[in-house]
Design an enzyme around this catalytic site. Structure first.
Site, PDB file in Angstrom:
ATOM      1  N   CYS A   1       3.317   1.684   3.450  1.00  0.00           N
ATOM      2  CA  CYS A   1       4.528   1.225   2.882  1.00  0.00           C
ATOM      3  C   CYS A   1       5.769   1.208   1.508  1.00  0.00           C
ATOM      4  CB  CYS A   1       3.874  -0.289   2.273  1.00  0.00           C
ATOM      5  SG  CYS A   1       3.074  -1.633   3.504  1.00  0.00           S
TER       6      CYS A   1
ATOM      7  N   CYS B   1       1.014  -1.331  -0.414  1.00  0.00           N
ATOM      8  CA  CYS B   1       0.391   0.271   0.388  1.00  0.00           C
ATOM      9  C   CYS B   1       0.655   1.506  -0.115  1.00  0.00           C
ATOM     10  CB  CYS B   1      -0.845   0.016   1.058  1.00  0.00           C
ATOM     11  SG  CYS B   1       0.251   0.065   2.450  1.00  0.00           S
TER      12      CYS B   1
END
Length: 79
Positions: free
Chosen positions: A13, A10
């Site tokens: 991240c 995501c």
């Protein structure tokens, strides 16, 4: 040194991965950055809230997007 960014891939991240690269550059260090997206492997590290950050398989952060300035002392301690 192997640095693992543990998460689904995501935006949070990805940002953590970018911040790790920036911290390494700021310190003039080189390391392998591995993005771990397999939930089984993430859980095996004991990470239940992503993103997680592991340096040489030692989890140093869970559930937070650290800034480069926050990552730098972690990298220096792992030298």
């Amino acid at each position: 040194m192997i640095i693992k960014v543990l998460g689904s891939g995501c935006k949070r991240c990805l940002t953590l991965g970018d911040n790790v690269a920036a911290a390494l550059g700021n310190l003039g260090m080189q390391a392998e950055i591995v993005k771990v997206t397999d939930y089984g492997e993430i859980a095996a590290h004991g990470v239940m809230s992503t993103p997680g950050l592991a340096i040489d398989d030692k989890v140093v952060s869970v559930g937070k997007v650290l800034s480069p300035a926050e990552i730098e002392p972690l990298l220096q301690a792992a030298r």
